[in-house]
Scaffold this motif. Structure first.
Motif, PDB file in Angstrom:
ATOM      1  N   ARG A 179      77.729  10.610  -5.680  1.00 18.51           N
ATOM      2  CA  ARG A 179      78.237   9.932  -7.149  1.00 18.51           C
ATOM      3  C   ARG A 179      79.443  11.350  -7.232  1.00 18.51           C
ATOM      4  N   THR A 180      80.947  10.718  -7.403  1.00 17.61           N
ATOM      5  CA  THR A 180      81.780  11.505  -7.337  1.00 17.61           C
ATOM      6  C   THR A 180      81.802  13.173  -9.169  1.00 17.61           C
ATOM      7  N   CYS A 181      82.157  14.262  -9.010  1.00 19.13           N
ATOM      8  CA  CYS A 181      81.854  14.500 -10.335  1.00 19.13           C
ATOM      9  C   CYS A 181      82.989  15.834 -10.202  1.00 19.13           C
ATOM     10  N   ARG A 182      83.575  16.154 -11.196  1.00 17.19           N
ATOM     11  CA  ARG A 182      84.810  16.922 -11.846  1.00 17.19           C
ATOM     12  C   ARG A 182      83.751  18.916 -11.440  1.00 17.19           C
ATOM     13  N   TRP A 183      84.866  18.963 -10.797  1.00 21.28           N
ATOM     14  CA  TRP A 183      84.731  20.758 -10.401  1.00 21.28           C
ATOM     15  C   TRP A 183      85.521  21.608 -10.689  1.00 21.28           C
ATOM     16  N   THR A 184      85.363  23.198 -11.119  1.00 20.88           N
ATOM     17  CA  THR A 184      86.026  24.375 -11.079  1.00 20.88           C
ATOM     18  C   THR A 184      85.265  25.310 -11.143  1.00 20.88           C
ATOM     19  N   VAL A 185      86.351  26.364 -11.018  1.00 20.16           N
ATOM     20  CA  VAL A 185      85.286  27.168 -10.079  1.00 20.16           C
ATOM     21  C   VAL A 185      85.578  28.317 -11.588  1.00 20.16           C
ATOM     22  N   SER A 186      84.215  29.364 -11.558  1.00 21.10           N
ATOM     23  CA  SER A 186      84.396  29.583 -13.019  1.00 21.10           C
ATOM     24  C   SER A 186      83.820  31.344 -13.097  1.00 21.10           C
ATOM     25  N   SER A 187      83.986  32.170 -12.611  1.00 19.65           N
ATOM     26  CA  SER A 187      83.358  34.020 -12.141  1.00 19.65           C
ATOM     27  C   SER A 187      83.222  34.113 -10.549  1.00 19.65           C
ATOM     28  N   GLY A 188      83.974  33.007  -9.641  1.00 19.34           N
ATOM     29  CA  GLY A 188      83.479  32.396  -8.490  1.00 19.34           C
ATOM     30  C   GLY A 188      82.114  32.248  -7.581  1.00 19.34           C
ATOM     31  N   LYS A 189      82.134  31.101  -9.111  1.00 20.59           N
ATOM     32  CA  LYS A 189      80.524  30.189  -8.411  1.00 20.59           C
ATOM     33  C   LYS A 189      81.338  29.061  -8.995  1.00 20.59           C
ATOM     34  N   TRP A 190      80.567  27.201  -8.690  1.00 24.34           N
ATOM     35  CA  TRP A 190      81.401  26.126  -8.763  1.00 24.34           C
ATOM     36  C   TRP A 190      80.381  25.986 -10.383  1.00 24.34           C
ATOM     37  N   HIS A 191      81.221  25.380 -10.683  1.00 22.65           N
ATOM     38  CA  HIS A 191      81.024  24.431 -12.121  1.00 22.65           C
ATOM     39  C   HIS A 191      81.313  23.164 -12.465  1.00 22.65           C
ATOM     40  N   ASN A 192      80.529  22.197 -12.916  1.00 18.87           N
ATOM     41  CA  ASN A 192      81.198  21.080 -13.174  1.00 18.87           C
ATOM     42  C   ASN A 192      80.606  20.992 -14.820  1.00 18.87           C
ATOM     43  N   GLY A 193      81.131  21.273 -15.548  1.00 21.86           N
ATOM     44  CA  GLY A 193      80.099  21.427 -17.110  1.00 21.86           C
ATOM     45  C   GLY A 193      82.415  21.279 -17.566  1.00 21.86           C
ATOM     46  N   LYS A 194      83.185  20.956 -16.302  1.00 23.02           N
ATOM     47  CA  LYS A 194      84.294  21.152 -17.837  1.00 23.02           C
ATOM     48  C   LYS A 194      85.391  20.005 -17.151  1.00 23.02           C
ATOM     49  N   ALA A 195      85.390  19.401 -18.037  1.00 24.50           N
ATOM     50  CA  ALA A 195      85.922  18.096 -18.733  1.00 24.50           C
ATOM     51  C   ALA A 195      87.496  18.199 -17.865  1.00 24.50           C
ATOM     52  N   THR A 196      88.673  18.419 -17.673  1.00 25.26           N
ATOM     53  CA  THR A 196      89.664  18.726 -16.538  1.00 25.26           C
ATOM     54  C   THR A 196      89.516  19.599 -15.201  1.00 25.26           C
TER      55      THR A 196
END
Length: 302
Positions: free
Chosen positions: A153-170
């Motif tokens: 499946r496709t998820c949204r990702w962002t970078v937080s503190s140098g790590k991938w994180h998929n809990g951000k809606a944007t």
């Protein structure tokens, strides 16, 4: 037994069947040949255990040019108008070659046996129309391990503190659902031609998740599989089958001194959902409370 979706006539039953297999899968192909009977497992020039050189006995030549680019050859009489079973490998170094062979089996051109064209290295066969458009009679594709299943499946990702994180809606990134991508590649059509495409079936073993994948395969309209509901007891569906049932009944059960005191633990809830019913059917006497899963939570990619 996995069978073609079309009703088999006596003529179909007598038609020669061929097993084409990727490098490293000779043992599996030979086992299938023995089990089915009336099959020919094509000798493969890239069998790792024998390093066979090309000969007229070779059916599939997984060769390469000095540059390392693929240079695959198949024996004409072993595939043309035959019912072919193609066993694919999960090894990424042979991925392109296998996809190329899959498409080739569905429709391929064979230059006519004219010496004048052979003298010219066959360069004028296609422009002059001196070729026959051919295909297998039917094709069954077997994928023993669907390697590209970790992302379905496709998820949204962002970078937080140098790590991938998929809990951000944007989240600014999306990942490629490789399970669906590989299904689309398997379902792709061959080069254009006038010859009707042969029936094509797909068998995936012990798939990670089946629902999204089945929708992708159905939407391609490329497969001839009979549509059946997923059976949690047998571990099978339209495109799917499971070897786990064989392990439970033939390997695990005979080794148990007490089924009622046995615990079966799955690595996550998804595996438990797919196989708990099968476990209880294959291990009579095991309680539902003894079939467990490990709860997991993810933070980003961890």
């Amino acid at each position: 037994m996995y069978t073609l979706a079309t009703d088999e006539t006596k003529q179909d039953a007598e038609r020669p069947r061929t097993i084409v297999y990727a490098p490293g899968l000779r043992e599996m192909a030979m086992g299938l040949e023995e089990r089915l009977g009336g099959c020919e497992a094509l000798l493969c020039t890239s069998d790792e255990d024998e390093s066979l050189s090309p000969s007229l006995n070779s059916g599939v030549c997984w060769d390469s040019f000095p540059s390392g680019d693929p240079n695959v050859k198949l024996r004409i009489d072993a595939i043309r108008d035959r019912d072919v079973i193609f066993i694919m490998s999960h090894r990424t170094e042979y991925l392109f070659e296998q996809l190329a062979v899959l498409q080739f089996l569905l429709r391929f051109n064979v230059p006519r046996p004219l010496q004048s064209y052979a003298d010219g290295k066959w360069k004028r066969s296609l422009p002059d129309g001196e070729y026959d458009e051919c295909s297998v009679h039917s094709l069954t594709v077997v994928v023993p391990w669907y390697r590209f299943c970790q992302m379905e499946r496709t998820c949204r990702w962002t970078v937080s503190s140098g790590k991938w994180h998929n809990g951000k809606a944007t989240g600014e990134y999306v990942d490629v659902p490789t399970a669906q991508s590989f299904a689309s590649l398997l379902s792709s059509q061959p080069t254009s031609g006038k010859r009707p495409l042969p029936p094509k079936q797909l068998l995936l073993l012990d798939i990670h998740e089946y629902e999204d994948l089945e929708r992708t395969l159905d939407a391609s309209n490329s497969w001839s599989n009979r549509s059946v509901a997923y059976d949690f007891t047998l571990g099978g569906g339209t495109y799917f089958s499971s070897a786990f049932r064989h392990f439970l009944k033939r390997v695990l059960l005979p080794s148990l001194s007490s089924v009622s005191s046995t615990f079966v633990v799955f690595p996550d809830h998804g595996a438990h959902r797919r196989f708990a019913t099968m476990v209880q059917d294959c291990l009579p006497g095991i309680g539902a409370a003894n079939v467990l899963w490990i709860s997991k939570s993810r933070v980003g990619a961890n």
